[in-house]
Design a protein around this motif. Sequence first.
Motif, PDB file in Angstrom:
ATOM      1  N   ASN A 196       1.189  34.056   6.902  1.00  0.00           N
ATOM      2  CA  ASN A 196       0.322  34.958   6.125  1.00  0.00           C
ATOM      3  C   ASN A 196       0.516  34.777   4.618  1.00  0.00           C
ATOM      4  N   LEU A 197       0.875  33.565   4.209  1.00  0.00           N
ATOM      5  CA  LEU A 197       1.124  33.309   2.796  1.00  0.00           C
ATOM      6  C   LEU A 197      -0.166  33.250   1.989  1.00  0.00           C
ATOM      7  N   ALA A 198      -1.271  32.880   2.622  1.00  0.00           N
ATOM      8  CA  ALA A 198      -2.579  32.788   1.973  1.00  0.00           C
ATOM      9  C   ALA A 198      -3.643  32.963   3.035  1.00  0.00           C
ATOM     10  N   ASN A 199      -4.853  33.237   2.585  1.00  0.00           N
ATOM     11  CA  ASN A 199      -5.969  33.422   3.520  1.00  0.00           C
ATOM     12  C   ASN A 199      -6.781  32.155   3.720  1.00  0.00           C
ATOM     13  N   LEU A 200      -6.453  31.118   2.962  1.00  0.00           N
ATOM     14  CA  LEU A 200      -7.181  29.853   3.071  1.00  0.00           C
ATOM     15  C   LEU A 200      -6.257  28.732   2.640  1.00  0.00           C
ATOM     16  N   THR A 201      -6.745  27.502   2.785  1.00  0.00           N
ATOM     17  CA  THR A 201      -5.975  26.316   2.406  1.00  0.00           C
ATOM     18  C   THR A 201      -6.694  25.593   1.274  1.00  0.00           C
ATOM     19  N   ARG A 202      -5.986  25.368   0.177  1.00  0.00           N
ATOM     20  CA  ARG A 202      -6.570  24.584  -0.903  1.00  0.00           C
ATOM     21  C   ARG A 202      -5.503  24.163  -1.901  1.00  0.00           C
ATOM     22  N   SER A 203      -5.838  23.149  -2.678  1.00  0.00           N
ATOM     23  CA  SER A 203      -4.983  22.687  -3.771  1.00  0.00           C
ATOM     24  C   SER A 203      -5.592  23.122  -5.100  1.00  0.00           C
ATOM     25  N   TRP A 204      -4.789  23.019  -6.141  1.00  0.00           N
ATOM     26  CA  TRP A 204      -5.333  23.367  -7.458  1.00  0.00           C
ATOM     27  C   TRP A 204      -6.461  22.424  -7.842  1.00  0.00           C
ATOM     28  N   GLN A 205      -7.340  22.896  -8.693  1.00  0.00           N
ATOM     29  CA  GLN A 205      -8.468  22.128  -9.212  1.00  0.00           C
ATOM     30  C   GLN A 205      -8.451  22.214 -10.731  1.00  0.00           C
ATOM     31  N   ALA A 206      -9.230  21.383 -11.364  1.00  0.00           N
ATOM     32  CA  ALA A 206      -9.273  21.381 -12.830  1.00  0.00           C
ATOM     33  C   ALA A 206      -9.639  22.757 -13.376  1.00  0.00           C
ATOM     34  N   SER A 207     -10.511  23.466 -12.662  1.00  0.00           N
ATOM     35  CA  SER A 207     -10.954  24.785 -13.132  1.00  0.00           C
ATOM     36  C   SER A 207      -9.849  25.831 -13.072  1.00  0.00           C
ATOM     37  N   ASP A 208      -8.759  25.544 -12.347  1.00  0.00           N
ATOM     38  CA  ASP A 208      -7.644  26.488 -12.262  1.00  0.00           C
ATOM     39  C   ASP A 208      -6.724  26.411 -13.474  1.00  0.00           C
ATOM     40  N   PHE A 209      -6.829  25.330 -14.265  1.00  0.00           N
ATOM     41  CA  PHE A 209      -5.965  25.136 -15.419  1.00  0.00           C
ATOM     42  C   PHE A 209      -6.561  25.801 -16.657  1.00  0.00           C
ATOM     43  N   SER A 210      -5.674  26.194 -17.561  1.00  0.00           N
ATOM     44  CA  SER A 210      -6.089  26.646 -18.880  1.00  0.00           C
ATOM     45  C   SER A 210      -5.508  25.663 -19.883  1.00  0.00           C
ATOM     46  N   GLY A 211      -6.314  24.690 -20.270  1.00  0.00           N
ATOM     47  CA  GLY A 211      -5.798  23.603 -21.083  1.00  0.00           C
ATOM     48  C   GLY A 211      -4.779  22.817 -20.287  1.00  0.00           C
ATOM     49  N   ASP A 212      -3.555  22.702 -20.838  1.00  0.00           N
ATOM     50  CA  ASP A 212      -2.472  22.008 -20.142  1.00  0.00           C
ATOM     51  C   ASP A 212      -1.596  22.964 -19.344  1.00  0.00           C
ATOM     52  N   ASN A 213      -2.000  24.213 -19.263  1.00  0.00           N
ATOM     53  CA  ASN A 213      -1.189  25.220 -18.579  1.00  0.00           C
ATOM     54  C   ASN A 213      -1.566  25.331 -17.111  1.00  0.00           C
ATOM     55  N   LEU A 214      -0.549  25.369 -16.256  1.00  0.00           N
ATOM     56  CA  LEU A 214      -0.753  25.401 -14.814  1.00  0.00           C
ATOM     57  C   LEU A 214      -1.126  26.808 -14.341  1.00  0.00           C
ATOM     58  N   PRO A 215      -1.812  26.901 -13.194  1.00  0.00           N
ATOM     59  CA  PRO A 215      -2.181  28.225 -12.682  1.00  0.00           C
ATOM     60  C   PRO A 215      -0.989  28.958 -12.090  1.00  0.00           C
ATOM     61  N   THR A 216      -0.949  30.267 -12.322  1.00  0.00           N
ATOM     62  CA  THR A 216       0.045  31.129 -11.681  1.00  0.00           C
ATOM     63  C   THR A 216      -0.565  31.876 -10.495  1.00  0.00           C
ATOM     64  N   SER A 217      -1.836  31.625 -10.220  1.00  0.00           N
ATOM     65  CA  SER A 217      -2.495  32.252  -9.074  1.00  0.00           C
ATOM     66  C   SER A 217      -3.576  31.313  -8.563  1.00  0.00           C
ATOM     67  N   LEU A 218      -3.674  31.206  -7.241  1.00  0.00           N
ATOM     68  CA  LEU A 218      -4.748  30.457  -6.590  1.00  0.00           C
ATOM     69  C   LEU A 218      -5.374  31.355  -5.530  1.00  0.00           C
ATOM     70  N   SER A 219      -6.655  31.644  -5.685  1.00  0.00           N
ATOM     71  CA  SER A 219      -7.396  32.437  -4.689  1.00  0.00           C
ATOM     72  C   SER A 219      -6.657  33.718  -4.333  1.00  0.00           C
ATOM     73  N   GLY A 220      -6.103  34.392  -5.344  1.00  0.00           N
ATOM     74  CA  GLY A 220      -5.450  35.676  -5.127  1.00  0.00           C
ATOM     75  C   GLY A 220      -4.016  35.584  -4.655  1.00  0.00           C
ATOM     76  N   VAL A 221      -3.444  34.381  -4.588  1.00  0.00           N
ATOM     77  CA  VAL A 221      -2.063  34.192  -4.150  1.00  0.00           C
ATOM     78  C   VAL A 221      -1.194  33.887  -5.369  1.00  0.00           C
ATOM     79  N   SER A 222      -0.069  34.586  -5.480  1.00  0.00           N
ATOM     80  CA  SER A 222       0.871  34.332  -6.565  1.00  0.00           C
ATOM     81  C   SER A 222       2.295  34.423  -6.031  1.00  0.00           C
ATOM     82  N   VAL A 223       3.230  33.858  -6.794  1.00  0.00           N
ATOM     83  CA  VAL A 223       4.639  33.806  -6.387  1.00  0.00           C
ATOM     84  C   VAL A 223       5.495  34.127  -7.599  1.00  0.00           C
TER      85      VAL A 223
END
Length: 400
Positions: A196-223
């Motif tokens: 139950n770690l996530a509701n779907l399966t996916r990898s990060w995409q370019a739209s998930d980045f803010s410049g050179d900064n990595l995402p801290t959340s993907l589709s509502g999942v964070s750690v």
Amino acid sequence: MLFRSVVQNYQSSAFVTKLSPDGSSIVFSTFLNGHESMGAVLTYAAQPGVFQTQNWISGIALDSANNVIVAGGTRAADFPIANPAQRANAGNADAFVTILSADGSKWNYSTYYGGSQDDSALGGTVDNQGSLVFAGQTWSGDFPVPGGTEAQHGYGDAFVVKLTPNYPPAIAAVLNGASFQPGIEAGSWAMIAGSNLANLTRSWQASDFSGDNLPTSLSGVSVTIDGEPAFLSYISPTQINVQAPSDSATGTVNVVVNNNGAIGAPVQAQLQTYAPAFFIQPGTSFVFASLLPNYTLISSSAAAHPGDTLVLWGTGFGPTTPQAPAGAIVSGVPFALTPTVTVGGVSVPVLNSVLTEGSVGLYQITIQLPSNVPTGTVAIQASIGGVQTQAGASLFVGQP
């Protein structure tokens, strides 16, 4: 014309009972209800008889893990809920759908669903993605229909609802992202395994980045690791890949997963100054190693040879100069301390150890194979700060 009547309020409780395969004993049995409302019930003549009661089950099914899915209706204001889509009774009778664990010990999920008048689920099931599907009848003009294809026409409409339960995430292990063994390092890759770690399966995409900064959340999942947000590259119901955040602490730290508001229990992991590991080619014991100058991948069909200069790819090889903060794509050439490396038990020259420009948490250790290196499929191991890379990793070395 719609006829309404005031009828006796039948005080009732729903229940779920599991019998042994031969029916001779009770495996578990539990009520499923809230406190009863003692007032009279105002119903429509066309409503099913169950609407005259307090709590009822109209459908039952099993999912692939033998959890029990029950659907029905309730007039209670305190019906048991767990990670609900709708937290409260919206009025009169609401539909409910509940998942009881396979051993009957807890509610994995339970939610109200309805509007301000009478609603009930009359049947339910689970699809192969784990979503709950239930159907029933509503007498509420404000019955929730997000994403519906047909608007409500009047009292007594049938409905079909699909919900994706938001179970709390459960971490089974926090491991090095290359060796899949305990021990993680700030700024390097870690893998979280569980359910139950996530509701779907996916990898990060370019739209998930803010410049050179990595995402801290993907589709509502964070750690979080030691209370700090980690950086996510991949999520699935059973696995999350993260770059551990920068942290000067070492020792036992808490790791917590938040799946769209459902927060799992903290699980401890060992945060180390060094947690070196080589990335392994899938389905083999071979490390990812590239032959310079063309970066040809070394494999059983493309051997390394004595005298070759190779790049070994890994994570967890420790602090760098200058520092490379976690959460950003690496720029420049941050140097790490030089590890010792053995191939086939023979110490080999290490030319450098650096973080890879344009990457995240990816170290490249450049070595040169000496003339006396053993040939064939041979063990390869590195050590830094008194910590060794995983056992069982190998490199294929051909004859000179």
